[in-house]
Design a protein around this motif. Structure first.
Motif, PDB file in Angstrom:
ATOM      1  N   SER A  38      57.942 -28.411  35.321  1.00 57.92           N
ATOM      2  CA  SER A  38      59.032 -29.305  34.912  1.00 57.92           C
ATOM      3  C   SER A  38      59.878 -28.646  33.826  1.00 57.92           C
ATOM      4  N   ILE A  39      59.260 -27.773  32.996  1.00 59.05           N
ATOM      5  CA  ILE A  39      60.059 -27.035  31.997  1.00 59.05           C
ATOM      6  C   ILE A  39      60.985 -26.045  32.708  1.00 59.05           C
ATOM      7  N   LEU A  40      60.454 -25.438  33.779  1.00 61.54           N
ATOM      8  CA  LEU A  40      61.290 -24.518  34.579  1.00 61.54           C
ATOM      9  C   LEU A  40      62.489 -25.261  35.170  1.00 61.54           C
ATOM     10  N   GLU A  41      62.217 -26.446  35.696  1.00 61.01           N
ATOM     11  CA  GLU A  41      63.284 -27.247  36.319  1.00 61.01           C
ATOM     12  C   GLU A  41      64.347 -27.642  35.294  1.00 61.01           C
ATOM     13  N   SER A  42      63.899 -28.082  34.101  1.00 58.69           N
ATOM     14  CA  SER A  42      64.893 -28.494  33.097  1.00 58.69           C
ATOM     15  C   SER A  42      65.694 -27.285  32.622  1.00 58.69           C
ATOM     16  N   SER A  43      65.069 -26.107  32.579  1.00 57.47           N
ATOM     17  CA  SER A  43      65.798 -24.892  32.182  1.00 57.47           C
ATOM     18  C   SER A  43      66.843 -24.536  33.246  1.00 57.47           C
ATOM     19  N   LEU A  44      66.436 -24.666  34.519  1.00 57.14           N
ATOM     20  CA  LEU A  44      67.376 -24.383  35.618  1.00 57.14           C
ATOM     21  C   LEU A  44      68.562 -25.340  35.569  1.00 57.14           C
ATOM     22  N   ALA A  45      68.271 -26.605  35.221  1.00 52.20           N
ATOM     23  CA  ALA A  45      69.348 -27.593  35.138  1.00 52.20           C
ATOM     24  C   ALA A  45      70.334 -27.209  34.028  1.00 52.20           C
ATOM     25  N   LEU A  46      69.791 -26.663  32.937  1.00 52.57           N
ATOM     26  CA  LEU A  46      70.661 -26.312  31.810  1.00 52.57           C
ATOM     27  C   LEU A  46      71.541 -25.087  32.089  1.00 52.57           C
ATOM     28  N   VAL A  47      71.088 -24.192  32.971  1.00 49.46           N
ATOM     29  CA  VAL A  47      71.934 -23.026  33.287  1.00 49.46           C
ATOM     30  C   VAL A  47      72.801 -23.266  34.525  1.00 49.46           C
ATOM     31  N   LYS A  83      57.544 -27.244  24.347  1.00 52.30           N
ATOM     32  CA  LYS A  83      58.489 -27.388  25.456  1.00 52.30           C
ATOM     33  C   LYS A  83      59.850 -26.759  25.133  1.00 52.30           C
ATOM     34  N   ASN A  84      60.376 -27.054  23.941  1.00 53.11           N
ATOM     35  CA  ASN A  84      61.704 -26.542  23.584  1.00 53.11           C
ATOM     36  C   ASN A  84      61.728 -25.025  23.516  1.00 53.11           C
ATOM     37  N   LYS A  85      60.659 -24.468  22.957  1.00 49.70           N
ATOM     38  CA  LYS A  85      60.605 -23.006  22.821  1.00 49.70           C
ATOM     39  C   LYS A  85      60.502 -22.349  24.201  1.00 49.70           C
ATOM     40  N   MET A  86      59.685 -22.946  25.086  1.00 42.19           N
ATOM     41  CA  MET A  86      59.546 -22.360  26.418  1.00 42.19           C
ATOM     42  C   MET A  86      60.853 -22.480  27.190  1.00 42.19           C
ATOM     43  N   GLU A  87      61.543 -23.594  26.980  1.00 40.60           N
ATOM     44  CA  GLU A  87      62.844 -23.767  27.621  1.00 40.60           C
ATOM     45  C   GLU A  87      63.803 -22.670  27.146  1.00 40.60           C
ATOM     46  N   GLN A  88      63.728 -22.387  25.844  1.00 37.50           N
ATOM     47  CA  GLN A  88      64.577 -21.330  25.277  1.00 37.50           C
ATOM     48  C   GLN A  88      64.289 -19.985  25.955  1.00 37.50           C
ATOM     49  N   VAL A  89      63.006 -19.712  26.192  1.00 31.96           N
ATOM     50  CA  VAL A  89      62.616 -18.456  26.855  1.00 31.96           C
ATOM     51  C   VAL A  89      63.189 -18.406  28.276  1.00 31.96           C
ATOM     52  N   PHE A  90      62.958 -19.477  29.048  1.00 33.22           N
ATOM     53  CA  PHE A  90      63.397 -19.483  30.453  1.00 33.22           C
ATOM     54  C   PHE A  90      64.925 -19.393  30.548  1.00 33.22           C
ATOM     55  N   ILE A  91      65.616 -20.117  29.676  1.00 32.82           N
ATOM     56  CA  ILE A  91      67.084 -20.087  29.708  1.00 32.82           C
ATOM     57  C   ILE A  91      67.577 -18.669  29.432  1.00 32.82           C
ATOM     58  N   ASN A  92      66.973 -18.050  28.422  1.00 29.30           N
ATOM     59  CA  ASN A  92      67.348 -16.696  28.061  1.00 29.30           C
ATOM     60  C   ASN A  92      67.181 -15.732  29.236  1.00 29.30           C
ATOM     61  N   ILE A  93      66.029 -15.839  29.911  1.00 31.37           N
ATOM     62  CA  ILE A  93      65.749 -14.936  31.035  1.00 31.37           C
ATOM     63  C   ILE A  93      66.678 -15.250  32.212  1.00 31.37           C
ATOM     64  N   ILE A 114      63.558 -12.455  21.055  1.00 29.68           N
ATOM     65  CA  ILE A 114      63.223 -13.846  20.728  1.00 29.68           C
ATOM     66  C   ILE A 114      62.186 -14.361  21.727  1.00 29.68           C
ATOM     67  N   CYS A 115      62.400 -14.058  23.013  1.00 34.51           N
ATOM     68  CA  CYS A 115      61.436 -14.467  24.050  1.00 34.51           C
ATOM     69  C   CYS A 115      60.057 -13.892  23.738  1.00 34.51           C
ATOM     70  N   ARG A 116      60.054 -12.610  23.379  1.00 33.80           N
ATOM     71  CA  ARG A 116      58.791 -11.943  23.069  1.00 33.80           C
ATOM     72  C   ARG A 116      58.089 -12.657  21.921  1.00 33.80           C
ATOM     73  N   ASN A 117      58.841 -12.984  20.865  1.00 36.93           N
ATOM     74  CA  ASN A 117      58.232 -13.667  19.714  1.00 36.93           C
ATOM     75  C   ASN A 117      57.663 -15.020  20.113  1.00 36.93           C
ATOM     76  N   ILE A 118      58.425 -15.738  20.922  1.00 40.02           N
ATOM     77  CA  ILE A 118      57.959 -17.076  21.326  1.00 40.02           C
ATOM     78  C   ILE A 118      56.677 -16.962  22.155  1.00 40.02           C
ATOM     79  N   ILE A 119      56.676 -16.033  23.110  1.00 38.62           N
ATOM     80  CA  ILE A 119      55.478 -15.864  23.954  1.00 38.62           C
ATOM     81  C   ILE A 119      54.302 -15.376  23.096  1.00 38.62           C
ATOM     82  N   ASP A 120      54.620 -14.502  22.146  1.00 40.72           N
ATOM     83  CA  ASP A 120      53.602 -13.978  21.235  1.00 40.72           C
ATOM     84  C   ASP A 120      52.904 -15.088  20.471  1.00 40.72           C
TER      85      ASP A 120
END
Lengths: 286, 126
Positions: A123-132, A158-168, A252-258
């Protein structure tokens, strides 16, 4: 004969203990290495953090002056002075760009406290897709979902993971250009089954018995040359043109995943595309 | 129409001057500037503003200290304060509706239109 047997038994025990200790030492060394890397990274982040807040204050104040000055001048522009209006708008865009760079720098350096909750990664993937979606609509980019339903939940912010997916996803859209395909994949798997061929961060993080959830974002973009792959997660490394990015997105993605104790890897081939692979431990195992 | 009085307390002289010019250009505001925290406290009592725009980081006195002293004085404690800051980011303010610890915050750089909107909303008690 009996004595020989005993001696043989002693030697076998010694060998067994030697290998046991060797394994324990190797595990301790791996832990030490990871802790050392984390400490170096934390120290780097602290330095960047101090620098970033100093820079933010010193740069945002003059940007405030410029934008207020521009707003004042806008009122003085008479109808028909389109050329002046155009210049004024160019300055405004420049200010916005500079402000966005400062924001990225603050994002990158910010010491983050996570709001960890058990989440459905799909669902985080879906919300990220919706945002892009607005970024996709202007191009002919097809999004293919290879989503495994009912995969275990993961403990994430959730917000941080969304940030990662949006970035990618935004990187993928940028790499594709006008026409192409983005494949979004999710599945659960057993971790630590040998070293991956991809370039990544956090490869030694999981033990062989751990289970995890994997998210892959694959694009049919221009790809990344082999010599750049090793540096792709470094701060300020970018292949984009001036004004298109400062090279902090994947850092930033790396830091969040880290800080989620996860793993991020990238595979790429010039002319064929790239795949970013994110692995996260499953909630109940952590 | 009675003009609303705005006091700006911020050590960035050019910024305060331009905000004053933009606010006064609307014809709706009368603006006084102070570039030091201590002088801002005196001005709050003398000028009796309807709203104060207050910088957080100033060399002589931090904005939080100015706000705290304004709050302790019966003459000034009812004046709404909007903090101006170059440290807090706009997206962080979005998460909190622009209000942190009961005070409204504005992230620099801020456009004139947005600042006027925030001034109006704050004075309306929004």
């Amino acid at each position: 004969m009996r004595q020989d047997k005993n001696e043989f038994g002693d030697i076998a025990r010694l060998i067994h203990n030697f290998f046991k200790q060797k394994t324990a030492l190797a595990a301790a060394y791996a832990n030490l290495k990871e802790t050392r890397e984390q400490l170096i990274q934390a120290e780097k982040m602290q330095t960047v953090g101090i620098l970033a807040s100093g820079v933010a204050h010193e740069v945002k104040n003059p940007l405030g002056i410029i934008i207020q000055g521009i707003n004042y001048l806008e009122r003085k522009i008479s109808p028909g002075q389109e050329d002046i209006l155009k210049v004024v708008n160019m300055i405004k865009e420049g200010v916005e760009r500079a402000d966005s760079i400062i924001r990225s720098l603050l994002d990158f350096s910010k010491v983050t406290t996570l709001n960890l909750q058990s989440q459905d990664i799909n669902s985080i993937l879906e919300s990220s897709l919706a945002l892009v979606k607005p970024n996709l609509e202007t191009k002919q980019i097809e999004v293919v979902r290879e989503i495994k339903q009912d995969i275990p939940k993961v403990l994430v912010d959730k917000n941080k993971m969304e940030q990662v997916f949006i970035n990618i996803l935004l990187n993928a859209i940028h790499a594709i250009g006008e026409r192409g395909k983005i494949i979004v994949r999710s599945y659960d798997t057993q971790l630590g089954k040998g070293k991956s061929a991809a370039h990544g961060i956090g490869e030694d993080r999981f033990k062989s018995r751990d289970r995890g959830v994997v998210i892959e974002i694959e694009d049919t973009g221009i790809g990344i040359p082999e010599e750049h792959l090793g540096k792709i997660f470094d701060p300020f490394f970018t292949t984009k043109r001036v004004g298109e990015g400062v090279g902090l997105g994947l850092s930033i993605c790396r830091n969040i995943i880290d800080i989620h104790r996860g793993m991020i890897e990238i595979k790429s081939e010039v002319g064929k595309g790239s795949t970013v692979i994110i692995t996260l431990g499953i909630a109940q195992d952590r | 129409m009675v003009k609303k009085k705005i006091l700006i307390i911020d050590d960035e002289k050019d910024f305060t001057q331009l905000v004053k010019m933009n606010l006064e250009a609307t014809g709706e505001y009368e603006v006084q500037i102070e570039n030091k925290g201590a002088a801002g406290l005196d001005a709050a009592k003398g000028f009796r503003p309807d709203l104060i725009l207050l910088d957080i980081l100033m060399p002589d006195m931090e904005g939080s200290e100015v706000a705290s002293q304004l709050n302790e004085d019966n003459d000034t404690k009812s004046i709404p304060v909007v903090f101006l800051t170059a440290i807090v980011k706009e997206n962080e303010l979005k998460d909190t509706g622009g209000v942190i610890g009961g005070h409204r915050f504005v992230a620099k750089p801020v456009s004139s239109d947005k600042l006027i909107d925030i001034i109006k909303r704050t004075m309306a008690g929004d």
